[in-house]
Scaffold this motif. Sequence first.
Motif, PDB file in Angstrom:
ATOM      1  N   ALA A   2     -22.525   6.365 -11.111  1.00  0.00           N
ATOM      2  CA  ALA A   2     -21.687   7.417 -11.718  1.00  0.00           C
ATOM      3  C   ALA A   2     -21.607   8.618 -10.774  1.00  0.00           C
ATOM      4  N   LYS A   3     -22.684   8.829 -10.012  1.00  0.00           N
ATOM      5  CA  LYS A   3     -22.706   9.978  -9.092  1.00  0.00           C
ATOM      6  C   LYS A   3     -21.896   9.707  -7.830  1.00  0.00           C
ATOM      7  N   LYS A   4     -21.661   8.430  -7.510  1.00  0.00           N
ATOM      8  CA  LYS A   4     -20.950   8.102  -6.265  1.00  0.00           C
ATOM      9  C   LYS A   4     -19.427   8.170  -6.415  1.00  0.00           C
ATOM     10  N   ILE A   5     -18.960   8.126  -7.653  1.00  0.00           N
ATOM     11  CA  ILE A   5     -17.501   8.161  -7.880  1.00  0.00           C
ATOM     12  C   ILE A   5     -17.103   9.605  -8.167  1.00  0.00           C
ATOM     13  N   HIS A   6     -16.013  10.030  -7.550  1.00  0.00           N
ATOM     14  CA  HIS A   6     -15.614  11.433  -7.722  1.00  0.00           C
ATOM     15  C   HIS A   6     -14.151  11.556  -8.134  1.00  0.00           C
ATOM     16  N   PHE A   7     -13.900  12.482  -9.052  1.00  0.00           N
ATOM     17  CA  PHE A   7     -12.544  12.971  -9.325  1.00  0.00           C
ATOM     18  C   PHE A   7     -12.694  14.358  -9.936  1.00  0.00           C
ATOM     19  N   ASP A   8     -11.663  15.135  -9.779  1.00  0.00           N
ATOM     20  CA  ASP A   8     -11.668  16.512 -10.275  1.00  0.00           C
ATOM     21  C   ASP A   8     -11.995  16.536 -11.759  1.00  0.00           C
ATOM     22  N   GLY A   9     -13.044  17.258 -12.148  1.00  0.00           N
ATOM     23  CA  GLY A   9     -13.350  17.402 -13.578  1.00  0.00           C
ATOM     24  C   GLY A   9     -14.219  16.293 -14.154  1.00  0.00           C
ATOM     25  N   LYS A  10     -14.716  15.387 -13.297  1.00  0.00           N
ATOM     26  CA  LYS A  10     -15.505  14.238 -13.804  1.00  0.00           C
ATOM     27  C   LYS A  10     -16.691  14.711 -14.655  1.00  0.00           C
ATOM     28  N   ILE A  53      -9.163   9.317  -7.675  1.00  0.00           N
ATOM     29  CA  ILE A  53     -10.539   8.832  -7.846  1.00  0.00           C
ATOM     30  C   ILE A  53     -11.000   8.263  -6.508  1.00  0.00           C
ATOM     31  N   VAL A  54     -12.120   8.786  -6.003  1.00  0.00           N
ATOM     32  CA  VAL A  54     -12.643   8.278  -4.720  1.00  0.00           C
ATOM     33  C   VAL A  54     -14.090   7.823  -4.896  1.00  0.00           C
ATOM     34  N   GLY A  55     -14.516   6.989  -3.957  1.00  0.00           N
ATOM     35  CA  GLY A  55     -15.920   6.552  -3.950  1.00  0.00           C
ATOM     36  C   GLY A  55     -16.141   5.196  -4.599  1.00  0.00           C
ATOM     37  N   LEU A  56     -15.063   4.563  -5.079  1.00  0.00           N
ATOM     38  CA  LEU A  56     -15.227   3.276  -5.776  1.00  0.00           C
ATOM     39  C   LEU A  56     -15.883   2.224  -4.875  1.00  0.00           C
ATOM     40  N   GLU A  57     -15.577   2.308  -3.570  1.00  0.00           N
ATOM     41  CA  GLU A  57     -16.132   1.303  -2.649  1.00  0.00           C
ATOM     42  C   GLU A  57     -17.632   1.510  -2.415  1.00  0.00           C
ATOM     43  N   VAL A 112     -17.520  -2.134 -12.452  1.00  0.00           N
ATOM     44  CA  VAL A 112     -16.665  -0.992 -12.791  1.00  0.00           C
ATOM     45  C   VAL A 112     -15.541  -1.504 -13.684  1.00  0.00           C
ATOM     46  N   PHE A 113     -15.508  -1.022 -14.928  1.00  0.00           N
ATOM     47  CA  PHE A 113     -14.411  -1.373 -15.821  1.00  0.00           C
ATOM     48  C   PHE A 113     -13.522  -0.143 -15.982  1.00  0.00           C
ATOM     49  N   HIS A 114     -12.283  -0.287 -15.522  1.00  0.00           N
ATOM     50  CA  HIS A 114     -11.362   0.845 -15.602  1.00  0.00           C
ATOM     51  C   HIS A 114     -10.873   1.019 -17.038  1.00  0.00           C
ATOM     52  N   ALA A 115     -10.627   2.278 -17.410  1.00  0.00           N
ATOM     53  CA  ALA A 115     -10.056   2.578 -18.731  1.00  0.00           C
ATOM     54  C   ALA A 115      -8.757   3.353 -18.490  1.00  0.00           C
ATOM     55  N   GLY A 116      -8.840   4.688 -18.391  1.00  0.00           N
ATOM     56  CA  GLY A 116      -7.635   5.480 -18.129  1.00  0.00           C
ATOM     57  C   GLY A 116      -7.426   5.666 -16.649  1.00  0.00           C
ATOM     58  N   THR A 117      -6.895   4.634 -15.983  1.00  0.00           N
ATOM     59  CA  THR A 117      -6.579   4.748 -14.545  1.00  0.00           C
ATOM     60  C   THR A 117      -5.208   4.138 -14.286  1.00  0.00           C
ATOM     61  N   LYS A 118      -4.605   4.551 -13.184  1.00  0.00           N
ATOM     62  CA  LYS A 118      -3.378   3.876 -12.737  1.00  0.00           C
ATOM     63  C   LYS A 118      -3.333   3.881 -11.213  1.00  0.00           C
ATOM     64  N   GLU A 119      -2.546   2.963 -10.677  1.00  0.00           N
ATOM     65  CA  GLU A 119      -2.404   2.899  -9.224  1.00  0.00           C
ATOM     66  C   GLU A 119      -1.159   3.661  -8.820  1.00  0.00           C
ATOM     67  N   ASP A 120      -1.259   4.349  -7.701  1.00  0.00           N
ATOM     68  CA  ASP A 120      -0.099   5.072  -7.213  1.00  0.00           C
ATOM     69  C   ASP A 120      -0.218   5.129  -5.694  1.00  0.00           C
ATOM     70  N   ASN A 121       0.675   4.430  -4.989  1.00  0.00           N
ATOM     71  CA  ASN A 121       0.650   4.460  -3.526  1.00  0.00           C
ATOM     72  C   ASN A 121      -0.714   4.106  -2.957  1.00  0.00           C
ATOM     73  N   GLN A 122      -1.274   3.039  -3.465  1.00  0.00           N
ATOM     74  CA  GLN A 122      -2.599   2.572  -3.031  1.00  0.00           C
ATOM     75  C   GLN A 122      -3.744   3.520  -3.335  1.00  0.00           C
ATOM     76  N   LYS A 123      -3.456   4.531  -4.146  1.00  0.00           N
ATOM     77  CA  LYS A 123      -4.547   5.390  -4.609  1.00  0.00           C
ATOM     78  C   LYS A 123      -4.818   5.034  -6.067  1.00  0.00           C
ATOM     79  N   VAL A 124      -6.034   5.318  -6.520  1.00  0.00           N
ATOM     80  CA  VAL A 124      -6.337   5.147  -7.950  1.00  0.00           C
ATOM     81  C   VAL A 124      -6.431   6.541  -8.554  1.00  0.00           C
TER      82      VAL A 124
END
Length: 442
Positions: free
Chosen positions: A419-427, A368-372, A379-391
């Motif tokens: 909603a348009k500024k945050i990106h992930f595959d299949g959003k 997931i990119v663009g959160l900043e 932004v309330f996270h639901a199905g997310t996890k952290e992995d190596n400083q990535k979300v």
Amino acid sequence: MCCPRRNTEIYPYRMNVLVLGSGGREHALSWKISQSSLCEKLFIAPGNAGTSSVGQNVDISVNDFPTIKTFVLENDINMVVVGPEDPLVNGIYDFFQNDSALSDICLIGPSKEGAKLEGSKDYSKQFMMRHNIPTAAYGSFTAETLKEGCDFLETLNPPYVLKADGLAAGKGVLILDELETAKAELKAMLTEAKFGKASSTVVIEEFLDGIELSVFVLTDGKNYKVLPSAKDYKRIGEGDKGLNTGGMGAISPVPFADSIFMEKVENTIIKPTVFGLQEENIDYKGFIFIGLMNVGGEPFVIEYNVRMGDPETEVVIPRIKSDLLNLFRGIAMGTFGEQDFYVDEDVATTVMLVSGGYPESYEKGKEIVGLEEVENSLVFHAGTKEDNQKVLTNGGRVMALTSFGRTMEEALEKSFDNAKKIHFDGKYFRRDIGFDLKEEKV
Ligand code: AMP
Ligand code: GLY
């Protein structure tokens, strides 16, 4: 007896709090609790990539009561706030009550008996009947009374509403236009375990034609505060088409839930519900989520849930100006009835970003990119996890973008922009949240 008790050693000025759950609801609750001057340490089990920004995630399942016990004792937890229904229906309140090491710790959530209001549709209908609470006419049937169930269907007008009695992951309600299909589905539910054990009893209901909304109550079992109303959008497709989801967005307040309507809700539903719990000696310290149908200006209960809604929490909780942890502490100490309760007048909206394919199969682990880039929304996270400083995505519903405005349109614009500024595959997200509440339609 756990609570109420005025023991400031057990509920000290600054408390250690454990929130159970991992969705957007739990992120919103934790976000609010973390702002309280009463919060010393906040833990979330198991949490998500968002909750770790307001507290410490701990890798414990919400249904693993023995491990929760060990954690609570080792970390001097003073209060446990239960997010989802599962541990409540499984009796986490009673687990704490019946253990002398835990019974002084306040757990926000009903007893196992109280949780039956959500865990069994038949139980909740009987409760409503006992307390004269307006709801659809109904009958309950088992495999032994299948014939009576079919006869009952014949007395109703279409569409026919069939509900599995038990928890069925939000899938146990069928609304059918044809009598013969309804009879066949009733048979499949009762004799072929269509929804497993959940459909060994089926509630058949009269269809209520109206517009839905949700009302939330926080109670100590005797006193209550009415939280902001909300409307969620359950279908995956725009125009409320397609499969049911956990919820694709929400609006609070609901424009048609004006003071006249809410007075009816309070007098005919909320008061008799809380009074009924008290009269039946049901321990209930927590949230009641009342799913309502507005039928020509009259409220009818569709269902009770014994927790907050998701994504409704993401609009309801940010509108509460009062200190939520202080209200929980009031429940624990017996002072809840005297506490003030303030709500922000502005409108809150939330738009849920989901994984491609949801609510059917979908892939996880997408970055997931663009959160900043997000501005003017929470932004309330639901199905997310952290992995190596990535979300990374870690579920169907990924995150909710909550915004405020003087009007619904103003708030929605901010949620959609972000909603348009945050990106992930299949959003994917619905671009029509609130479509049925636009001014010209209400
Ligand atoms: P429930 O799980 O009981 O909330 O039902 C799921 C959905 O089915 C509700 O959100 C309503 O949209 C619909 N529903 C349930 N009961 C009725 C009813 N008696 N009349 C019309 N729609 C209903
Ligand atoms: N959004 C509906 C629920 O939480 O049950």
